[in-house]
Design an enzyme around this catalytic site. Structure first.
Site, PDB file in Angstrom:
ATOM      1  N   CYS A  13     -51.293   4.430  91.891  1.00  0.00           N
ATOM      2  CA  CYS A  13     -50.111   3.665  91.052  1.00  0.00           C
ATOM      3  C   CYS A  13     -50.229   3.427  89.676  1.00  0.00           C
ATOM      4  O   CYS A  13     -51.125   4.278  89.058  1.00  0.00           O
ATOM      5  CB  CYS A  13     -50.652   1.993  91.479  1.00  0.00           C
ATOM      6  SG  CYS A  13     -50.411   1.808  93.275  1.00  0.00           S
TER       7      CYS A  13
ATOM      8  N   GLY B 276     -46.436   6.759  91.562  1.00  0.00           N
ATOM      9  CA  GLY B 276     -45.879   5.917  92.821  1.00  0.00           C
ATOM     10  C   GLY B 276     -44.483   5.675  92.790  1.00  0.00           C
ATOM     11  O   GLY B 276     -43.905   5.408  91.985  1.00  0.00           O
TER      12      GLY B 276
ATOM     13  N   ASN C 292     -54.288  -0.694  89.635  1.00  0.00           N
ATOM     14  CA  ASN C 292     -54.190   0.596  90.345  1.00  0.00           C
ATOM     15  C   ASN C 292     -55.599   0.853  90.524  1.00  0.00           C
ATOM     16  O   ASN C 292     -56.642   0.411  89.793  1.00  0.00           O
ATOM     17  CB  ASN C 292     -53.825   1.435  88.798  1.00  0.00           C
ATOM     18  CG  ASN C 292     -54.187   2.993  89.131  1.00  0.00           C
ATOM     19  OD1 ASN C 292     -54.266   3.287  90.458  1.00  0.00           O
ATOM     20  ND2 ASN C 292     -54.384   3.642  88.438  1.00  0.00           N
ATOM     21  N   GLY C 293     -55.960   1.199  91.777  1.00  0.00           N
ATOM     22  CA  GLY C 293     -57.275   1.323  92.273  1.00  0.00           C
ATOM     23  C   GLY C 293     -57.173   0.994  93.727  1.00  0.00           C
ATOM     24  O   GLY C 293     -56.169   0.623  94.351  1.00  0.00           O
TER      25      GLY C 293
END
Length: 461
Positions: free
Chosen positions: A7, A35, A110-111
């Site tokens: 992302c 993404g 993000n992750g």
């Protein structure tokens, strides 16, 4: 099959009214490679907030009229490929929550939160109702449940309970937080413009068009807060002596023009190809990249080996993504349609095919078949990453070991299964030899943590 993207996140604090949404939009356009499933932007103007998000690409979901409606000098945004949570509208980020005493707070992530399931069960026992299946929502509920007196202290308490990878931007009417997990799995940068605008972004490529006064990589375990007046505060919320930056940012995820430690990702990928040529040479007539991610490594392989580079394999940009096809035969047909072959230069030649990684091997097998159908005398596969042998728990969409061909077979066995004359991977030592000095996560390569310091590979676990 390719590894699916991460992302991308953005956070903006600007002095220009009505410009935050436009800046966030332009940044997200340059993070689109991270993404393509969905996108969203939240803005804040005084006590008001504005939200727009949907499935689709950035340019499809937003237009000038929508961006004008997203008023305010503070914005956060997100582009998503789902690594946790199904493709449902309620999983589209940023997430927004109304906290008593603090007003609305928006979050983009993000992750992957590795312990989200256990945290979710505890929260549900306490009566929390979840609106999505995303691991990110857990973070918001931990913030909401905290009894700390300030928003920053609530954030720090919530973060102390998380395990996994996260680069976060969190926005409110008061400002924007940029946060990176203690191991630094995912990248996050902060740029400051001459006009006093601050921009958080997942990669430096998203900030290239701006005239920056300063650019910094947020440190692992660091939280940076920019208030609405442009005042900055930095502190470490959690300390860790170990860095575990994701190796796939160099191999595949990051855009080639993004910069880490003063050098472009393109430079690192080209060097990977050079090392690969030294480690796994082969007599051949042409070096042929698998577009687009295999191109820099193929250039490096060609330069080091002296074998001419030829773009004999090209991608058709008018064929949809093959992994959305419901059946394996349809996916394979899609792969065949996606690539164009320059047959007259393939016939009778020995080919070195260069790609960044090998997952199931479906695409590799089809490319080997097609190259032989076009008359190739030999076809050798070279991969600019080590073999993928383990699933990822930190946000990379690597399937379970049952779908990883390198988990079961040696390179020699893979070459026979897929139809190549030989298959060779870049070694972990070779990869680390050209990367910046820091700690890395190599879990998908069977190495939980690898570290490079003073030019030496110190530890492989």
């Amino acid at each position: 099959m390719k590894i699916r993207e991460e992302c991308g996140v953005v956070g903006v604090v600007t002095k220009e009214k009505g410009q935050a949404s436009f800046i966030a939009y332009r940044v997200l356009l340059k993070l689109q490679h991270r993404g393509q499933e969905s996108v969203g932007i939240v803005t804040f103007s005084g006590n008001d907030h504005y939200l727009h998000k949907n499935f689709g690409l950035v340019s499809q979901v937003f237009n000038e009229e929508i961006l004008k409606r997203l008023k305010g000098r503070i914005a956060i945004g997100h582009v998503r490929y789902s690594t946790s949570g199904k493709s449902k509208e309620e999983n589209i980020q940023p997430f927004l929550v109304n906290l008593p005493r603090y007003g609305y707070v928006a979050l983009a992530h993000n992750g992957h939160i590795a312990n989200s399931d256990s945290l979710r069960r505890v929260l549900e026992k306490d009566g929390v109702i979840f609106q999505s299946s995303s691991d990110t929502e857990v973070i918001l509920h931990l913030i909401a449940k905290s009894q700390k007196t300030t928003l920053k202290e609530r954030l720090k308490e919530a973060l102390s309970k998380l395990e996994g990878s996260y680069s976060l931007v969190i926005g409110s009417e008061e400002g924007v937080y940029g946060i990176r997990d203690p191991y630094g799995f995912r990248p996050l940068f902060l740029g400051r413009l001459y006009d006093g605008t601050f921009i958080f972004a997942s990669e430096t490529c998203a900030l290239k068009e701006y005239h920056l006064v300063d650019l910094l990589e947020i440190e692992p375990g660091e939280i940076i807060y920019i208030n609405k007046n442009g005042e900055i505060n930095r502190e470490r919320f959690l300390e860790s002596s170990i860095s575990r930056f994701c190796l796939f940012e160099f191999i595949y995820f990051s855009r080639p023009d993004s910069i880490y430690d003063g050098k472009t990702v393109y430079y690192y990928r080209k060097e990977m190809g050079k090392v690969l040529a030294k480690e796994s040479p082969v007599d051949a007539d042409w070096v042929v990249p698998v577009p687009d991610s295999g191109i820099p490594a193929a250039i490096g392989y060609s330069e080091e080996s002296g074998i001419p580079l030829q773009m004999l394999l090209m991608r058709s940009h008018y064929v949809g993504r093959t992994f959305i096809q419901p059946k394996q035969k349809e996916r394979e047909s899609g792969v065949r349609m996606k690539f164009l072959f320059i047959g007259d230069l393939i016939k009778g030649k020995r080919i070195v095919l260069v790609d960044d990684s090998l997952v199931r091997g479906t695409t590799g097998r089809i490319l080997a078949e097609k190259l032989r159908e076009e008359g190739a005398k030999e076809v050798h596969l070279r991969l600019s990453s080590p073999p993928l042998i383990h699933p990822c728990h930190y946000g990379v969409d690597i399937p379970n070991t049952k779908e990883l061909i390198s988990y079961y077979y040696s390179p020699e066995e893979i070459s026979k299964i897929l139809g190549f004359d030989s298959v060779a991977f870049l070694s972990m030592e070779g990869l680390l030899s050209i990367l910046p000095e820091r700690g890395y996560c190599g879990e998908c390569f069977g190495k939980k943590m690898v570290k490079k310091e003073k030019g030496k590979l110190l530890l492989i676990v």
